[in-house]
Design an enzyme around this catalytic site. Structure first.
Site, PDB file in Angstrom:
ATOM      1  N   ASN A   1       0.870  -1.179   0.000  1.00  0.00           N
ATOM      2  CA  ASN A   1       0.000   0.000   0.000  1.00  0.00           C
ATOM      3  C   ASN A   1       0.909   1.232   0.000  1.00  0.00           C
ATOM      4  OD1 ASN A   1      -1.797   2.045   0.525  1.00  0.00           O
ATOM      5  ND2 ASN A   1      -2.332   1.360   2.596  1.00  0.00           N
ATOM      6  N   TRP A   2       1.021   1.842  -1.173  1.00  0.00           N
ATOM      7  CA  TRP A   2       1.964   2.967  -1.299  1.00  0.00           C
ATOM      8  C   TRP A   2       1.444   4.243  -0.620  1.00  0.00           C
ATOM      9  CZ3 TRP A   2       3.942   2.759  -7.130  1.00  0.00           C
ATOM     10  CH2 TRP A   2       4.662   1.578  -7.305  1.00  0.00           C
ATOM     11  N   LYS A   3       0.214   4.241  -0.177  1.00  0.00           N
ATOM     12  CA  LYS A   3      -0.380   5.434   0.455  1.00  0.00           C
ATOM     13  C   LYS A   3      -0.061   6.666  -0.410  1.00  0.00           C
ATOM     14  CE  LYS A   3      -0.258   3.187   4.927  1.00  0.00           C
ATOM     15  NZ  LYS A   3      -0.305   3.327   6.363  1.00  0.00           N
TER      16      LYS A   3
ATOM     17  N   HIS B   1      -9.880   1.167   4.640  1.00  0.00           N
ATOM     18  CA  HIS B   1      -8.598   1.387   5.327  1.00  0.00           C
ATOM     19  C   HIS B   1      -8.809   2.399   6.456  1.00  0.00           C
ATOM     20  CE1 HIS B   1      -4.526   2.573   6.231  1.00  0.00           C
ATOM     21  NE2 HIS B   1      -4.141   1.445   5.637  1.00  0.00           N
TER      22      HIS B   1
ATOM     23  N   GLU C   1      -5.887  -4.812  10.364  1.00  0.00           N
ATOM     24  CA  GLU C   1      -4.878  -3.769  10.585  1.00  0.00           C
ATOM     25  C   GLU C   1      -5.231  -2.977  11.841  1.00  0.00           C
ATOM     26  OE1 GLU C   1      -2.643  -2.667   6.802  1.00  0.00           O
ATOM     27  OE2 GLU C   1      -4.361  -1.345   6.966  1.00  0.00           O
TER      28      GLU C   1
ATOM     29  N   GLY D   1       2.115   2.258  10.950  1.00  0.00           N
ATOM     30  CA  GLY D   1       3.061   3.368  10.750  1.00  0.00           C
ATOM     31  C   GLY D   1       4.133   3.461  11.807  1.00  0.00           C
TER      32      GLY D   1
ATOM     33  N   GLY E   1       2.667  -1.088   4.395  1.00  0.00           N
ATOM     34  CA  GLY E   1       2.660   0.332   4.045  1.00  0.00           C
ATOM     35  C   GLY E   1       4.062   0.855   3.812  1.00  0.00           C
TER      36      GLY E   1
HETATM   37  P1  PGA Z   1       2.427   0.413   7.749  1.00  0.00           P
HETATM   38  O1  PGA Z   1       0.986   0.606   7.075  1.00  0.00           O
HETATM   39  O2  PGA Z   1       3.004  -0.862   7.203  1.00  0.00           O
HETATM   40  O3  PGA Z   1       3.190   1.620   7.380  1.00  0.00           O
HETATM   41  O4  PGA Z   1       2.179   0.306   9.227  1.00  0.00           O
HETATM   42  C1  PGA Z   1       0.129  -0.467   6.823  1.00  0.00           C
HETATM   43  C2  PGA Z   1      -1.180   0.055   6.287  1.00  0.00           C
HETATM   44  O5  PGA Z   1      -1.695   1.042   6.828  1.00  0.00           O
HETATM   45  O6  PGA Z   1      -1.725  -0.479   5.305  1.00  0.00           O
END
Ligand code: PGA
Length: 251
Positions: free
Chosen positions: A10-12, A97, A165, A171, A234
């Site tokens: 998930n590149w956000k 999400h 999640e 994060g 992420g």
């Molecule tokens: P993260 O994010 O790996 O940076 O904790 C995961 C997500 O929110 O999909």
């Protein structure tokens, strides 16, 4: 029956430029061929999705969206419909999400998005997760509600994946992520809820992913001890080498 493990990146909004997206997709395309046994999916930001889909066209890596509209196309300024996504190369979409839910998307809206995804023949990756863990175990009923509202009465063949999640674990770093034994307990609970909510064989087939500070340091332990079928990654998915380390650890 052993399922193929799945790692979704998930590149956000970390990747903002087309050239950066192109370079990362290309690096992953080259290396992913050497990693049989693991499926790799990528969710770039909307504007970068068509170019990433093009780079990965003849590769086993699938491309999808990080979100989608709860409505079909029409008078919805700024919305991105499931059909639009399908036509620019998306094969799946994340729905619910926690970073979208934090913008006000509620359980009913998440269900509507999921139905839109399925209608357009996109696999829906339904994200669920509690904000905090309380002594009274109320996080279990919180997850149950998110699952039941989204999935109740879906057709048995609906293409759905569940990504657990926990918001408190997103994060951060591998040390602050969920512990395998806690994840295993939740994975069992999610499986039970899926079986009770859907038809039994459908509930048993749905892959369950974990997301929240997955890094190469904790991948193996979470996979072996956590009872999940893969990961939603992420921050560790936006550079080729750390992401490839995670994929390798899932072989
Ligand atoms: P993260 O994010 O790996 O940076 O904790 C995961 C997500 O929110 O999909």
């Amino acid at each position: 029956m052993a399922r193929k493990r799945l790692v979704v990146g998930n590149w956000k909004s970390y990747i903002e430029s087309p050239s950066e997206a192109h370079a990362l997709a290309l690096a992953l395309r080259r290396k992913a061929r050497a990693l049989p046994g693991v499926e790799v999916w990528l969710a770039p930001p909307y504007p970068l999705l068509p170019a990433v889909a093009e780079v990965l066209e003849s590769s086993p890596i699938k491309v999808g969206a990080q979100a989608l509209s709860a409505s079909p196309g029409g008078k919805h300024t700024g919305e991105v419909s499931a059909n639009m996504l399908k036509q620019v190369g998306a094969q799946f979409a994340l729905v619910g999400h926690s970073e979208r839910r934090a913008q006000g998307e509620g359980d009913e809206q998440v269900r509507a998005q999921l139905l839109q995804a399925l209608q357009a023949k996109l696999t829906a990756v339904l994200c669920v997760g509690e904000h905090e863990r309380l002594q009274d175990g109320s996080h279990f009923s919180f997850i149950e509600r998110q699952l039941v509202v989204a999935l109740d009465a879906l057709p048995p063949k609906a293409k759905v994946i569940v990504a657990y999640e926990p918001v408190w674990a997103i994060g951060k770093s591998a040390e602050e992520a969920m512990q395998p034994q806690d994840l295993e307990q939740m994975a069992i609970f999610i499986r039970k809820t899926l079986v009770e909510t859907l038809d039994r064989s459908a509930g048993l087939k749905i892959p369950i992913l974990y997301g929240g500070s997955v890094e190469s340091a904790n991948t193996h332990a979470l996979l072996i001890g956590g009872g999940v079928n893969g990961f939603l990654v992420g921050h560790a998915s936006v550079e080729a080498e750390p992401f490839l380390e995670i994929i390798k650890a899932c072989k």
